[in-house]
Design an enzyme around this catalytic site. Structure first.
Site, PDB file in Angstrom:
ATOM      1  N   ARG A  97       0.834  -1.107  -0.198  1.00  0.00           N
ATOM      2  CA  ARG A  97       0.057  -0.121  -0.198  1.00  0.00           C
ATOM      3  C   ARG A  97       0.733   1.157  -0.030  1.00  0.00           C
ATOM      4  NH1 ARG A  97      -2.773  -3.415   3.953  1.00  0.00           N
ATOM      5  NH2 ARG A  97      -4.957  -3.896   3.557  1.00  0.00           N
ATOM      6  N   MET A 108      -3.887   6.468  -4.415  1.00  0.00           N
ATOM      7  CA  MET A 108      -2.909   5.658  -4.868  1.00  0.00           C
ATOM      8  C   MET A 108      -3.516   4.250  -4.898  1.00  0.00           C
ATOM      9  SD  MET A 108       0.274   8.040  -3.478  1.00  0.00           S
ATOM     10  CE  MET A 108      -0.284   8.260  -1.996  1.00  0.00           C
ATOM     11  N   ARG A 347      -4.913   6.642  12.001  1.00  0.00           N
ATOM     12  CA  ARG A 347      -4.362   8.110  11.380  1.00  0.00           C
ATOM     13  C   ARG A 347      -5.411   9.134  12.023  1.00  0.00           C
ATOM     14  NH1 ARG A 347      -6.051   6.711   5.148  1.00  0.00           N
ATOM     15  NH2 ARG A 347      -8.419   6.654   5.483  1.00  0.00           N
ATOM     16  N   ARG A 570     -16.368  50.165   0.047  1.00  0.00           N
ATOM     17  CA  ARG A 570     -15.871  50.545  -1.394  1.00  0.00           C
ATOM     18  C   ARG A 570     -17.140  51.253  -1.811  1.00  0.00           C
ATOM     19  NH1 ARG A 570     -14.259  44.404  -1.899  1.00  0.00           N
ATOM     20  NH2 ARG A 570     -16.126  44.307  -0.582  1.00  0.00           N
ATOM     21  N   ARG A 626     -13.097  53.829   1.577  1.00  0.00           N
ATOM     22  CA  ARG A 626     -11.998  54.230   0.383  1.00  0.00           C
ATOM     23  C   ARG A 626     -12.779  55.097  -0.155  1.00  0.00           C
ATOM     24  NH1 ARG A 626     -10.322  49.419  -3.319  1.00  0.00           N
ATOM     25  NH2 ARG A 626     -12.479  49.642  -4.134  1.00  0.00           N
ATOM     26  N   GLU A 753      -0.669  50.001  -2.490  1.00  0.00           N
ATOM     27  CA  GLU A 753      -0.978  49.040  -3.427  1.00  0.00           C
ATOM     28  C   GLU A 753      -0.149  49.051  -4.801  1.00  0.00           C
ATOM     29  OE1 GLU A 753      -5.173  49.551  -4.288  1.00  0.00           O
ATOM     30  OE2 GLU A 753      -5.293  51.585  -3.793  1.00  0.00           O
ATOM     31  N   GLY A 774      -3.207  47.195   0.046  1.00  0.00           N
ATOM     32  CA  GLY A 774      -4.371  46.481  -0.961  1.00  0.00           C
ATOM     33  C   GLY A 774      -3.598  45.341  -1.914  1.00  0.00           C
ATOM     34  N   THR A 775      -3.560  44.095  -1.280  1.00  0.00           N
ATOM     35  CA  THR A 775      -2.630  42.975  -1.723  1.00  0.00           C
ATOM     36  C   THR A 775      -3.249  42.615  -3.177  1.00  0.00           C
ATOM     37  OG1 THR A 775      -3.690  41.630  -0.302  1.00  0.00           O
ATOM     38  CG2 THR A 775      -1.864  42.539   0.217  1.00  0.00           C
ATOM     39  N   ASN A 776      -4.377  42.894  -3.429  1.00  0.00           N
ATOM     40  CA  ASN A 776      -5.100  42.642  -4.865  1.00  0.00           C
ATOM     41  C   ASN A 776      -4.387  43.333  -6.082  1.00  0.00           C
ATOM     42  OD1 ASN A 776      -6.880  41.075  -3.553  1.00  0.00           O
ATOM     43  ND2 ASN A 776      -8.771  42.536  -3.944  1.00  0.00           N
ATOM     44  N   ASP A 777      -4.296  44.662  -5.799  1.00  0.00           N
ATOM     45  CA  ASP A 777      -3.495  45.520  -6.658  1.00  0.00           C
ATOM     46  C   ASP A 777      -2.105  44.983  -6.534  1.00  0.00           C
ATOM     47  OD1 ASP A 777      -5.128  46.492  -8.696  1.00  0.00           O
ATOM     48  OD2 ASP A 777      -5.620  48.144  -7.418  1.00  0.00           O
ATOM     49  N   CYS A 839      -6.292  44.817   3.426  1.00  0.00           N
ATOM     50  CA  CYS A 839      -7.880  44.757   2.759  1.00  0.00           C
ATOM     51  C   CYS A 839      -7.992  44.099   1.743  1.00  0.00           C
ATOM     52  CB  CYS A 839      -8.327  46.280   2.974  1.00  0.00           C
ATOM     53  SG  CYS A 839      -7.774  47.390   1.598  1.00  0.00           S
TER      54      CYS A 839
END
Length: 883
Positions: A97, A108, A347, A570, A626, A753, A774-777, A839
């Site tokens: 196994r 598997m 487990r 926003r 914002r 950003e 602004g971690t998206n931009d 944000c």
């Protein structure tokens, strides 16, 4: 020193232990640990994950010395078990196994009964006294080996069995006798030779070599790859191989004592609810695969207490011993061979989010673990299961049947009958339910795509149930009163109701009910054990959790989920409302400032009303608003019909309006005239918004409410941009406050950003009370990826290992994360009390939350339904990385 590749376990000694899971895999490490604490385990050995990694690096060849180590380990197993590998009179047989460091159930390959050939079969007949059992085991081995090792399709073997049953006039495999199975063995071997061009191997070690290689190769089979992608498991971990003595749950009764055989799967607590009861299923005279495959519906473990009380007592004792030892809920597999109990695996048990929370809380109450450990036992991402609607108890939908409540929660969707269709329908925006007789590991993609899963066969530990509980997908299993016809794509229920592909059904995975149509759902609440675990998390974490909310309703939902303020409101979302989009368009299309100011004057009371509602919902907590961010053309109509309608409403010429709209469109709007650039060129827009914010705040302060507004200026890339816009905002704010005659605490800050802003953060901080990353931009500009277009290549990047994860979902800590760290460090170097938050969407991603905690930020902000997830992730971050 020569590297050790093989670790023995069995009898009273094991060369491995529980904390060696990275090397031995979870299964191998726990088999060794069970031996070490005196639990009966069939002897065997584990080939390390390092061998698997080397197998792929060395053109799928074994490392030097591995064969010798395997043979030495076999000799140890022979000594413990009193049998010999390949011996014609007393043969030792193996199960081969997989075993990765984390559980990948069914992904598997496995080979059972290895070591049987035309000679050793006689020893198995003599030892068991049961010729039928021996030949049944032999045909299973040929079938598994042919399928797994040599790629001879499983269905071709099944067709031979079906022909045999048809010729004999029987329906069940159990109705075939020894002579039938002998004939099947001959035909299986002929099929094997026809498809492979080789005779079936008689040499047991050659069989073992083939099976070990097949397990290594299955690490990269499509379903295993997909499972790892869905569960964020690295591809470079590799799998261990466990070679363990076969014990037989299908050996039947002992000829003299009459003691029976069987096999089962159990959990030390209920994995669906978390209740502290022994939970599981078993089948008499069966092999382990029969229980999880859903081919026969098993019996609940409580029935074993009546059928074999002595075995049940031993099993219950082992249940408590394992849970006390691991201090964690365990998932175990066991086999009874003619009255003797063997444990094949333990487990950490997969469980629903509700069960995880209950088990964590109750284990603290029982003194098994402390609160810090308890919060690490709940996967924050899994809490998503508890944060979505359930079926309204007053719903009047017709109940079509009741199966087993395999995975709790409500699911509403249109039914499909294949995993492929589930994925295709999902990709075109449909909510689907996957309906199958039973699921298999090959269905993993469709199971992930489905809102819920319904099977007509299988029990609470079937493949469908285990996978659904692990992913939080509602599941009803074993609805045996219903009949599926794949050729017609229909399911017929006991009352005659026929549901065809595309029809709507509702599943209640908590009760096992299947309902006709779309049932009403109700919103979740933080209560009971869920509330307790979140309270413990709050008492531990140092990172605050805010929310992204644009409406009073969203703000209220988030506050009920424990949000400590709004980190992103926003304002542009408010502009799209039906009662104001026309005014917004008039403002945008104005030819002069006076016309623009007239439109803005109409918008002012609307914006003020928006802010009053949000401030009331978050009374006493900070609200970060914002100012307008997107480019203006986004608010304009795009179709001919809509442009003509707007021209008519504004009394303008259609062509003139088209020209004006076209002039506002940009080649690359995300890098164009947006954010603070709008505030610089059209200061009257930002002035109106700031006036609305502070008029709303002052009005509520006069009513005795506490309000903490925070004005956030977006997309700042230069110091001068913020200097100008902050000065404007403060001037308007102070004017409103003075006129109202109130005292009001407020802050003005900026979104960080743009990469340049991170590098100049110390200078920018001189003009800011806070930074919100602004971690998206920041991700978009840091990578140079367009968020709107990255979907064309990101899947390929993830497939080929160019990127480990989608950087728009989980923060790229190495690159973009470094920008955040630079910005935070530089900002605080200039202003020690500078507020720091996040944000972007990453604020609700558990892995990213841990990074932000380590980077020294004050808060993260995320969507309302992610708030409890972020609260728990922040607490786990504090436990792992105290600050």
């Amino acid at each position: 020193m020569t590297q050790k590749h093989v670790y023995f376990f069995g009898g009273k000694q094991a060369e491995g232990k529980a904390d060696m899971r990275n090397l031995l895999g979870g299964k191998g490490a726990n088999l060794a640990e069970m031996v070490n604490i005196g639990i009966p385990v069939p002897a065997g050995f584990t080939i390390t994950t390092e061998v698997c990694i080397g197998f792929y690096e060395n053109d799928q060849q074994w490392p030097a010395g591995l064969e010798d180590e395997i043979k030495q380990a076999i000799a140890k197993v022979e000594s413990v078990m009193g049998a010999k590998f390949g011996d014609p009179k007393n043969p030792l047989l193996f199960a081969v196994r997989s075993g990765a460091r984390v559980s990948m159930p069914g992904m598997m390959d496995t080979v059972l009964n290895l070591g049987l050939n035309d000679t050793t079969i006689n020893g198995l007949i003599e030892g068991s006294g049961d010729e039928r059992f021996a030949y049944d085991s032999y045909r299973r081995f040929i079938q598994m080996y042919g399928d797994v090792v040599m790629g001879v399709e499983h269905d071709l073997y099944e067709a031979i069995i079906d022909e045999k049953k048809k010729a004999k006039g029987v329906d069940l495999d159990t109705e075939l006798d020894a002579e039938d199975w002998k004939d099947v063995v001959v035909k299986f071997k002929a099929l094997y030779k026809e498809k492979t061009g080789q005779d079936f191997p008689e040499d047991p070690f050659e069989q073992l070599r083939g099976a070990i290689n097949a397990v290594f190769e299955s690490w990269y089979n499509p379903r295993a790859i997909r499972y790892r992608e869905l569960n964020d498991i690295p591809h470079n971990w590799g799998t261990a191989v466990n070679v363990q003595t076969m014990v037989f749950g299908n050996m039947g009764n002992h000829p003299t004592t009459g003691k029976g055989s069987g096999t089962g799967v159990a959990f030390t607590r209920d994995p669906a609810t978390g209740e502290n009861v022994f939970y599981g299923e078993y089948l008499m005279n069966a092999q382990g695969e029969d229980v999880v495959a859903g081919i026969r519906t098993p019996l609940p473990i409580a029935t074993l207490q009546e059928e074999m009380p002595e075995i049940y007592g031993q099993l219950d004792g082992i249940r408590h011993k394992l849970e006390d030892h691991y201090r964690e809920m365990q998932d175990v597999e066991f086999t009874i061979q003619r009255g003797k109990l063997y444990m094949l695996q333990t487990r950490s048990g997969k469980r629903t989010a509700g069960a995880a929370v209950r088990i964590a809380v109750e284990m603290v109450e029982e003194g098994l673990i402390d609160k810090e450990t308890a919060i690490t036992r709940v996967d924050p991402a899994q809490l998503d299961q508890l944060l979505h609607p359930t079926i309204d108890p007053d719903a009047t939908a017709k109940v079509l049947g009741k199966g087993l409540p395999a995975s709790p929660g409500a699911a509403v969707g249109r039914i499909v009958y294949s995993a492929k269709d589930a994925e295709e329908w999902r990709d075109r925006g449909e909510h689907v339910l996957l309906v199958r007789t039973e699921t298999s590991p090959d269905d993993i993609g469709g199971m992930d795509a489905a809102q819920g899963i319904l099977t007509t066969r299988g029990g609470m530990t079937s493949h469908a149930a285990v996978v659904a509980r692990g992913t939080g997908t509602p599941c009803v299993a074993g609805l045996e009163s219903a009949q599926i016809r794949y050729q017609d794509k229909t399911i017929t229920f006991a009352d005659g109701t026929v549901a065809k592909e595309g029809d709507w059904l509702t599943l209640n995975g908590t009760t096992g009910e299947v309902l006709l149509g779309k049932a009403e759902l109700i919103e979740p609440e933080l209560t009971g054990d869920f509330a307790v675990i979140e309270e413990w998390a709050d008492s531990i974490r140092t990172l605050q959790i805010r929310t992204n909310a644009d409406t009073p309703h969203d703000a209220e939902v988030a506050r009920n989920f424990g949000a400590e303020g709004i980190g992103l409101c926003r304002t542009e979302h408010m502009f799209f409302a039906a009662d104001r989009i026309g005014v917004v368009q008039q403002m945008i299309l104005a030819d002069d400032i006076e016309t623009r100011k007239k439109a803005l004057a109409k918008l002012l009371p609307m914006q003020k009303g928006d802010f009053i509602g949000i401030f009331k919902a978050m009374q006493g907590l900070p609200v970060t608003i914002r100012l307008l961010d997107p480019p203006l053309h986004e608010f304009l109509p795009h179709t001919e019909k809509d442009i003509e309608a707007l021209a008519k409403a504004m009394g303008l010429d259609t062509e003139a309006l088209k020209e004006k709209a076209d002039s506002l469109r940009e080649m690359n709007p995300m890098l164009g005239h947006r954010g603070c650039r709008l505030g610089i060129t059209y200061p009257e827009i930002y002035d109106m918004q700031v006036q609305a914010i502070f008029e709303a705040a002052c009005e509520l302060v006069k009513d005795g409410l506490k309000v903490i507004p925070e004005v956030m200026i977006p997309l700042v890339g230069t110091v001068k941009e913020l200097e100008i816009l902050r000065e404007n905002a403060v001037k308007v704010a102070e004017g409103v406050i003075k006129k109202a005659g109130v005292e009001l605490e407020y802050h003005v800050g900026t979104m960080i950003e743009i990469p340049r802003a991170c590098l100049l953060a110390d200078q920018i901080a001189e003009h800011a009370d806070f930074f919100s990353f602004g971690t998206n931009d920041l991700t978009q500009m840091g990578f140079g990826y367009s968020r709107d277009d990255a979907g064309k290549f990101l899947p390929v990047y993830l497939d080929q290992g160019v990127l480990e994860k989608d950087p728009f979902q989980t923060l790229d800590q190495e690159g973009v994360g470094q920008l955040v760290e630079i910005g935070a460090k530089k900002g605080r170097s200039a202003k020690t009390k500078l507020g720091l938050g996040v944000c972007g969407e990453h604020g609700g991603d558990p892995a990213s939350v841990i990074f932000f905690h380590k980077a020294g930020l004050d808060y993260v902000s995320c969507s309302p339904y992610r708030v409890p997830i972020a609260r728990l992730a922040a607490a786990q971050a504090q436990v792992k990385f105290p600050r």
